[in-house]
Enzyme design. Structure first.
Site, short mmCIF file in Angstrom:
data_model
loop_
_atom_site.label_atom_id
_atom_site.label_comp_id
_atom_site.label_asym_id
_atom_site.label_seq_id
_atom_site.Cartn_x
_atom_site.Cartn_y
_atom_site.Cartn_z
N HIS A 265 0.82 -1.20 0.00
CA HIS A 265 0.00 0.00 0.00
C HIS A 265 0.87 1.26 0.00
O HIS A 265 2.02 1.25 0.46
CB HIS A 265 -0.93 0.02 1.22
CG HIS A 265 -2.01 -1.00 1.13
ND1 HIS A 265 -3.22 -0.76 0.52
CD2 HIS A 265 -2.06 -2.29 1.57
CE1 HIS A 265 -3.98 -1.84 0.59
NE2 HIS A 265 -3.30 -2.79 1.22
N GLU A 267 0.67 3.89 1.76
CA GLU A 267 1.03 4.33 3.10
C GLU A 267 2.18 3.50 3.67
O GLU A 267 3.09 4.03 4.32
CB GLU A 267 -0.20 4.25 4.02
CG GLU A 267 -1.37 5.12 3.58
CD GLU A 267 -2.33 4.40 2.66
OE1 GLU A 267 -3.50 4.82 2.60
OE2 GLU A 267 -1.94 3.42 1.99
#
Length: 315
Positions: A265, A267
């Site tokens: 991801h 993040e």
């Protein structure tokens, strides 16, 4: 700021544009778009030909087509001046930029005809009668044609009116005063900090290589970007866009087979990049392109960290 200049024949539109260019403004003339069309057709550049070709382009592609083509060349890094605006739809198209201001420049008809004779441009009217006739064609749509020039309506839509009956020094002083005030009043508003960082996350997302979606994230603290990340397969694994993730390259329905997904991801990538370069991120926060990020079940993380487009980093 984008300054649109409209006005009747020889009112000083190009002269005002030249004064603005001397102040760093980039210049686009809608008439130049029509002149290029005439050149492609092998036609002479005369006022009647310019009028007819412009009207034809508006009929074929919509009355705002010339302004729309001009806006394709306009960027946000400079001030611009757009001349030869002759239709309300062109004004409407330019007003999509909130920093647009329309100036109508004018002078008495007799003064303007004298200027026309002095410049002696090929194709200009040779008599005052011809000058008046050609100007009348520009005032209102010819025979009700909605694509025809409508200078009277443009005049009524102007934000500013500038009288240019005097000499060059007087015009320069008026333009100087307009610019000094206009640059402040029509300055393009800056985005908020969150808007700015969200745009940076959008840019980071362009680097994403996930076949299913592209996500970008930034980690910020005290209005400074500490790290960025985008989604895709980890280092050392073939990019998802090249078939490196079996789940994304397969036929899995949305939300299913997440245990097969190899993609990292955005993040997570931002955290890894910060750690790899020794950047402390405690007390910072995430700003991500999507409101919610779903963590695959084969990874451990703090769920609350990933729930919203902005989230504080506490550990």
């Amino acid at each position: 700021m984008i300054v649109g200049i409209t006005g009747f024949f020889c009112a000083g539109k190009d002269t005002m544009a030249d004064l603005l260019r001397a102040k760093g403004f980039a210049h686009i003339s809608l008439s130049d778009i029509i002149r290029a069309e005439l050149a492609a057709r092998g036609l002479a550049v005369t006022i009647p030909n310019l009028t007819d070709a412009g009207n034809e382009l508006r009929r074929l592609h919509g009355p705002g087509v010339l302004a729309q083509r001009a806006l394709e060349r306009v960027d946000f890094g400079r001030n611009w001046v757009v001349t030869s605006i002759r239709h309300p739809a062109e004004i409407a198209a330019l007003r999509r930029r909130i920093d647009f201001v329309l100036v109508f420049i004018d002078a008495p008809q007799g003064v303007r005809f004298e200027r026309s004779m002095l410049r002696a441009r090929p194709g200009d009217p040779a008599t005052i009668e011809q000058f008046r006739d050609w100007e009348a064609r520009q005032l209102d749509p010819h025979q009700g044609d909605p694509a025809a020039q409508a200078m009277a309506a443009c005049r009524d839509l102007a934000d500013e009116r500038l009288d240019n009956a005097g000499n060059m020094d007087e015009l320069r002083a008026k333009v100087d005063a307009f610019v000094a005030r206009g640059l402040v009043e029509h300055f393009l508003p800056r985005p908020s900090w969150d808007e700015y960082f969200m745009m940076m996350a959008e840019v980071a997302a362009i680097r994403g290589n996930c076949l299913r979606r592209r996500v970008g994230a930034v980690i910020v603290h005290n209005h400074q970007i500490l790290s960025t990340g985008y989604n895709g397969t980890p280092k050392g694994i073939t990019n998802c866009s090249d078939g490196g993730c079996p789940r994304c390259a397969g036929h899995a329905a949305s939300g299913s087979a997440l245990d097969e997904c190899l993609c990292v991801h955005a993040e997570e990538n931002a955290i890894v990049q910060a750690a790899a370069h020794g950047v402390a991120i405690r007390g910072a926060r995430f700003i991500a392109r999507y409101r919610r990020a779903l963590i695959a079940p084969n990874r451990s993380s703090t769920p609350a960290l990933w729930r919203w487009s902005t989230a504080a980093i506490t550990r």
